[in-house]
Design an enzyme around this catalytic site. Structure first.
Site, PDB file in Angstrom:
ATOM      1  N   HIS A   1     -16.702 -27.966   6.422  1.00  0.00           N
ATOM      2  CA  HIS A   1     -16.232 -27.381   7.800  1.00  0.00           C
ATOM      3  C   HIS A   1     -17.314 -26.303   8.386  1.00  0.00           C
ATOM      4  O   HIS A   1     -17.122 -25.413   8.923  1.00  0.00           O
ATOM      5  CB  HIS A   1     -15.010 -26.618   7.606  1.00  0.00           C
ATOM      6  CG  HIS A   1     -13.931 -27.766   7.130  1.00  0.00           C
ATOM      7  ND1 HIS A   1     -12.544 -27.430   6.812  1.00  0.00           N
ATOM      8  CD2 HIS A   1     -14.117 -28.874   7.464  1.00  0.00           C
ATOM      9  CE1 HIS A   1     -11.724 -28.384   6.729  1.00  0.00           C
ATOM     10  NE2 HIS A   1     -12.631 -29.267   7.048  1.00  0.00           N
TER      11      HIS A   1
ATOM     12  N   CYS B   1     -26.419 -22.466  18.912  1.00  0.00           N
ATOM     13  CA  CYS B   1     -26.425 -22.331  20.472  1.00  0.00           C
ATOM     14  C   CYS B   1     -26.228 -23.583  20.891  1.00  0.00           C
ATOM     15  O   CYS B   1     -27.080 -24.745  20.745  1.00  0.00           O
ATOM     16  CB  CYS B   1     -27.980 -21.964  20.821  1.00  0.00           C
ATOM     17  SG  CYS B   1     -28.238 -21.942  22.548  1.00  0.00           S
TER      18      CYS B   1
ATOM     19  N   SER C   1      -4.926 -27.286  -0.291  1.00  0.00           N
ATOM     20  CA  SER C   1      -3.542 -27.650  -0.016  1.00  0.00           C
ATOM     21  C   SER C   1      -3.360 -29.230   0.288  1.00  0.00           C
ATOM     22  O   SER C   1      -2.459 -29.690   0.202  1.00  0.00           O
ATOM     23  CB  SER C   1      -2.692 -27.106   1.188  1.00  0.00           C
ATOM     24  OG  SER C   1      -3.493 -27.109   2.356  1.00  0.00           O
TER      25      SER C   1
ATOM     26  N   ASN D   1      -4.606 -25.843  -9.107  1.00  0.00           N
ATOM     27  CA  ASN D   1      -4.025 -25.345  -7.857  1.00  0.00           C
ATOM     28  C   ASN D   1      -3.053 -24.563  -8.519  1.00  0.00           C
ATOM     29  O   ASN D   1      -2.248 -24.715  -9.671  1.00  0.00           O
ATOM     30  CB  ASN D   1      -3.415 -26.426  -6.977  1.00  0.00           C
ATOM     31  CG  ASN D   1      -3.347 -25.868  -5.576  1.00  0.00           C
ATOM     32  OD1 ASN D   1      -2.512 -24.816  -5.278  1.00  0.00           O
ATOM     33  ND2 ASN D   1      -3.872 -26.256  -4.726  1.00  0.00           N
TER      34      ASN D   1
ATOM     35  N   ALA E   1      -7.620 -20.670 -10.350  1.00  0.00           N
ATOM     36  CA  ALA E   1      -8.836 -21.391 -10.472  1.00  0.00           C
ATOM     37  C   ALA E   1      -9.892 -20.569 -11.564  1.00  0.00           C
ATOM     38  O   ALA E   1     -10.450 -21.162 -12.189  1.00  0.00           O
ATOM     39  CB  ALA E   1      -9.354 -21.919  -9.173  1.00  0.00           C
TER      40      ALA E   1
END
Ligand code: OAD
Length: 259
Positions: free
Chosen positions: A117, A125, A187, A211, A229
């Site tokens: 991500h 730019c 998740s 988790n 974790a």
């Protein structure tokens, strides 16, 4: 015959893949997205993390990213980031695939990373197509501009945008050929990252989840460990999660907010 421990499985593995999400940074004091204090409980993603939001109100979007940059700059990697960085040194072949944009894995010393991500310490730019590192906190003016005059944007993936082709290709290649896959602090709801563990398992990987709570993945995992974790990973990995890290960067270089 005795069932091998996770430590033994990881030690014997030719290739290990770790997939992380926001939960891995929770113990550093960085809010997750969907937990009790999650960012998406207080903010609307479509107003802050979409190309449409940026076109409508770039200053608002940048104020949100600036707030997160300041928060993250003042925090440190935790024991989970450090165990994953150490595992990279110990494992025969290794890839860390993260959905996080906070840069904390890199600051802990991880180097074999795919950032699905993007990273909020880079700016892009859109006019020139250039991407540059930007560690300045606070930014001198919002929204920041490129020397060419165009508005810069954070080099992150927003809702409705495609993931970087090279990043997702590397992630698929790695999970399709790994022996052990650890899934930590996600998740497992956001695609395509959420499908990576199932692809790994379908190709024969031993799937381990860490988790705080059960997720849609828990029932498919070979082992599902519930807890923090930063506590569980060092326990589960033992000596594999401890190694001198060649090049950790606990501070963001040149960033006075980073202590
Ligand atoms: P989420 O906020 O959806 O999930 C965080 C997960 O971490 C939850 O399952 C928590 O139970 C778990 N968790 C919290 N604290 C933990 C701890 N100390 N130890 C272990 N687990 C813990 O975050 P992600 O799964 O990363 O995308 O979300 C995926 C994507 O959705 C993000 O990358 C972001 C978001 O919208 C974009 O912005 C494009």
């Amino acid at each position: 015959m005795r069932t091998p421990t996770l430590h033994e499985r990881v030690q014997a593995a030719k290739r290990v893949v770790v997939l992380t999400g926001a939960g891995v940074s929770a113990e550093s004091g960085i809010p997750t997205f969907r937990g009790a204090d999650g960012l998406w409980r207080r903010h609307r993603a479509e107003e802050l993390a979409t190309p449409e939001a940026f076109a409508r109100d770039p200053r608002l979007v940048w104020e949100w990213y600036e707030w997160r940059r300041q928060l993250i700059a003042a925090r440190r990697p935790n024991a989970a980031h450090e165990a994953i960085a150490a595992l990279e040194v110990r494992a025969q072949d290794f890839l860390l695939v993260t959905q996080n944009v906070d840069g904390l894995h890199r600051r802990a010393g991880s180097r074999r990373i795919v950032e699905l991500h993007g990273n909020l310490w880079r700016v892009r730019c859109p006019a020139e197509g250039t991407v540059t590192e930007n560690l300045e906190v606070p930014l001198p003016s919002l929204p920041p501009r490129c020397a060419c005059g165009a508005l810069l944007r954070p080099d992150v993936v927003w809702f409705g945008e495609a993931l970087p082709t090279d990043a997702i290709r590397r992630a698929y290649d790695a999970v399709e050929s790994c022996d052990v896959m650890l899934v930590v602090g996600t998740s497992a709801l956001v695609q395509p990252a959420a499908s990576l563990p199932m692809i790994g398992k379908a190709h024969g990987a031993y799937l381990v989840e860490v988790n705080l709570e059960p997720t849609p993945l828990s029932g498919f995992a070979d082992e599902s460990h519930q807890g923090k974790a930063g506590e569980l990973l060092p326990q589960l990995l033992g000596t594999l999660g401890t190694a001198p890290i060649p090049n950790p960067q606990p501070l963001i270089p040149g960033n006075p907010w980073s202590t």
